[in-house]
Design an enzyme around this catalytic site. Structure first.
Site, PDB file in Angstrom:
ATOM      1  N   GLY A 157      25.516  -3.280 -19.569  1.00 15.56           N
ATOM      2  CA  GLY A 157      25.850  -1.857 -19.612  1.00 15.56           C
ATOM      3  C   GLY A 157      27.273  -1.492 -19.233  1.00 15.56           C
ATOM      4  O   GLY A 157      27.576  -0.301 -19.102  1.00 15.56           O
TER       5      GLY A 157
ATOM      6  N   ALA B 170      10.714   4.229 -18.566  1.00 12.57           N
ATOM      7  CA  ALA B 170      10.449   5.609 -19.006  1.00 12.57           C
ATOM      8  C   ALA B 170      10.943   6.602 -17.954  1.00 12.57           C
ATOM      9  O   ALA B 170      10.403   7.689 -17.813  1.00 12.57           O
ATOM     10  CB  ALA B 170       8.959   5.792 -19.261  1.00 12.57           C
TER      11      ALA B 170
ATOM     12  N   LYS C 161      21.705  14.380 -11.296  1.00 14.05           N
ATOM     13  CA  LYS C 161      21.809  14.726 -12.717  1.00 14.05           C
ATOM     14  C   LYS C 161      20.879  15.875 -13.123  1.00 14.05           C
ATOM     15  O   LYS C 161      21.191  16.628 -14.040  1.00 14.05           O
ATOM     16  CB  LYS C 161      21.530  13.494 -13.587  1.00 14.05           C
ATOM     17  CG  LYS C 161      22.653  12.466 -13.532  1.00 14.05           C
ATOM     18  CD  LYS C 161      22.416  11.331 -14.509  1.00 14.05           C
ATOM     19  CE  LYS C 161      23.535  10.316 -14.458  1.00 14.05           C
ATOM     20  NZ  LYS C 161      23.381   9.277 -15.497  1.00 14.05           N
TER      21      LYS C 161
HETATM   22  P1  ATR Z   1      16.171   5.862 -13.534  1.00 15.33           P
HETATM   23  O1  ATR Z   1      16.863   7.173 -13.302  1.00 15.33           O
HETATM   24  O2  ATR Z   1      17.025   4.673 -13.219  1.00 15.33           O
HETATM   25  O3  ATR Z   1      15.564   5.774 -14.888  1.00 15.33           O
HETATM   26  P2  ATR Z   1      13.549   6.342 -12.481  1.00 15.33           P
HETATM   27  O4  ATR Z   1      13.506   7.668 -13.160  1.00 15.33           O
HETATM   28  O5  ATR Z   1      13.052   6.218 -11.086  1.00 15.33           O
HETATM   29  O6  ATR Z   1      15.037   5.787 -12.426  1.00 15.33           O
HETATM   30  O7  ATR Z   1      12.799   5.289 -13.423  1.00 15.33           O
HETATM   31  C1  ATR Z   1      12.732   3.943 -13.082  1.00 15.33           C
HETATM   32  C2  ATR Z   1      12.118   3.172 -14.241  1.00 15.33           C
HETATM   33  O8  ATR Z   1      12.153   1.775 -13.934  1.00 15.33           O
HETATM   34  C3  ATR Z   1      10.670   3.513 -14.488  1.00 15.33           C
HETATM   35  O9  ATR Z   1      10.414   3.315 -15.867  1.00 15.33           O
HETATM   36  C4  ATR Z   1       9.953   2.474 -13.632  1.00 15.33           C
HETATM   37  O10 ATR Z   1       8.607   2.210 -14.031  1.00 15.33           O
HETATM   38  P3  ATR Z   1       7.430   3.212 -13.535  1.00 15.33           P
HETATM   39  O11 ATR Z   1       7.570   4.455 -14.351  1.00 15.33           O
HETATM   40  O12 ATR Z   1       6.179   2.462 -13.838  1.00 15.33           O
HETATM   41  O13 ATR Z   1       7.667   3.428 -12.067  1.00 15.33           O
HETATM   42  C5  ATR Z   1      10.810   1.272 -13.911  1.00 15.33           C
HETATM   43  N1  ATR Z   1      10.701   0.219 -12.884  1.00 15.33           N
HETATM   44  C6  ATR Z   1      11.215   0.237 -11.640  1.00 15.33           C
HETATM   45  N2  ATR Z   1      10.973  -0.920 -11.004  1.00 15.33           N
HETATM   46  C7  ATR Z   1      10.269  -1.695 -11.872  1.00 15.33           C
HETATM   47  C8  ATR Z   1       9.736  -3.014 -11.835  1.00 15.33           C
HETATM   48  N3  ATR Z   1       9.865  -3.770 -10.734  1.00 15.33           N
HETATM   49  N4  ATR Z   1       9.114  -3.488 -12.931  1.00 15.33           N
HETATM   50  C9  ATR Z   1       8.986  -2.720 -14.039  1.00 15.33           C
HETATM   51  N5  ATR Z   1       9.462  -1.479 -14.148  1.00 15.33           N
HETATM   52  C10 ATR Z   1      10.113  -0.970 -13.079  1.00 15.33           C
END
Ligand code: ATR
Length: 274
Positions: free
Chosen positions: A240, A129, A66
């Site tokens: 979703g 985020a 993307k």
């Molecule tokens: P996407 O494109 O799906 O948003 P990403 O940009 O890698 O993927 O973001 C993943 C999000 O899921 C982030 O907010 C991540 O938290 P961090 O910024 O602290 O890494 C969150 N995330 C992933 N696994 C998680 C978990 N087990 N518990 C809480 N938050 C999680």
């Protein structure tokens, strides 16, 4: 000549987009083809340019391309600029490549039109985020929520987003612990945690009476976040699947200038999940 479209990603095998767009095309009598194409990592631009040079009309772009699509587009919509990512590319009549992001509209239209909800004046909490959250924030804020809190495991990432979107509404950032004692009318889970069946560590008691919860993920089974929400007393839980179909409908509209009826397509996909 039949106009050709495709969804591209890596992996791409399980994409529901071809079925969704085939259903839209049939319903609206549009003559088009829509394939799922695996793009090689590292070569997005060459492959996308080859598609358009061969007469392709539009692409849906999914993980992990993307941002590449955002960089490739000659012209970005305002919402794509804000999202920092593009999920829809279109070959314009002027031979320019137009980039849009329809994810935010997909989410908000699912909540408003399909579930008959509202974001106006609501205390909204968004979990996560990452790219998925960045893609929807501007459209959520356009609905004028009373406040929007972005909570994330890595607080600095939430803070960066809050700063970036502060001109569009009342946005703040925090970690999950800091949510204790606050109440929200709508909680949207945009973390990748549900993909692994994980749940962000949320304090109890953050759902207001009559609160709604939305998981941007979906599956045959209820997501762990929606199970949590039900146990916390949410008045309604949503996943979703509707967002997926609505973002596709918005792409279809951009390409074909016809709005498909999403309800039968959502119902059909839902039935196929179980
Ligand atoms: P996407 O494109 O799906 O948003 P990403 O940009 O890698 O993927 O973001 C993943 C999000 O899921 C982030 O907010 C991540 O938290 P961090 O910024 O602290 O890494 C969150 N995330 C992933 N696994 C998680 C978990 N087990 N518990 C809480 N938050 C999680």
């Amino acid at each position: 000549m039949t106009d050709s479209y495709a969804v591209v990603g890596n992996p791409i095998g399980h994409s529901k987009s071809p079925a969704i767009h085939a259903a839209f095309a049939e319903q609206t009598g549009q003559d088009l083809s829509y394939d799922a194409t695996l793009f090689e990592l590292e070569h997005f631009a060459e492959q996308a340019n080859a598609f358009f040079n061969a007469g392709g009309k539009g692409l849906n772009v999914t993980v992990p391309f993307k941002l590449d699509a955002w960089q490739l587009a000659d012209v970005l919509s305002n919402r794509a600029k804000r999202a920092g990512s593009v999920n829809t590319l279109m070959q314009g009549k002027d031979d320019k490549i137009y980039g849009d992001n329809t994810d935010g509209v997909g989410l908000v239209r699912d909540i408003l039109a399909n579930h008959r909800g509202s974001l106006a004046d609501k205390r909204v909490l968004v979990l996560g985020a990452g790219g998925a959250v960045r893609g929807v924030l501007a459209i959520i804020l356009a609905e004028n929520p009373q406040s929007l809190v972005i909570a994330n495991r890595t607080v600095s990432k939430a803070q960066t987003l809050a700063d970036e979107f502060a001109d569009l509404g009342r946005v703040s950032a925090c970690g999950f612990d800091a949510l204790a004692g606050q109440k929200f009318d709508l909680v949207i889970n945009g973390t990748a945690a549900s993909l692994q069946g994980d749940l962000p560590p949320l304090p109890d008691g953050i759902l207001a009476a009559d609160s709604w919860c939305y998981d941007m993920m979906y599956g045959a089974q209820e997501t762990v976040f929606n199970t949590w929400a039900r146990h916390q007393g949410a008045a309604k839980t949503m996943d979703g699947l509707g967002m997926l179909v609505e973002q596709a409908a918005e792409s279809f509209f951009m390409w074909r200038h016809v709005k498909p009826d999403t309800a039968p397509v959502i119902a059909k996909l839902r039935a196929q999940l179980s």
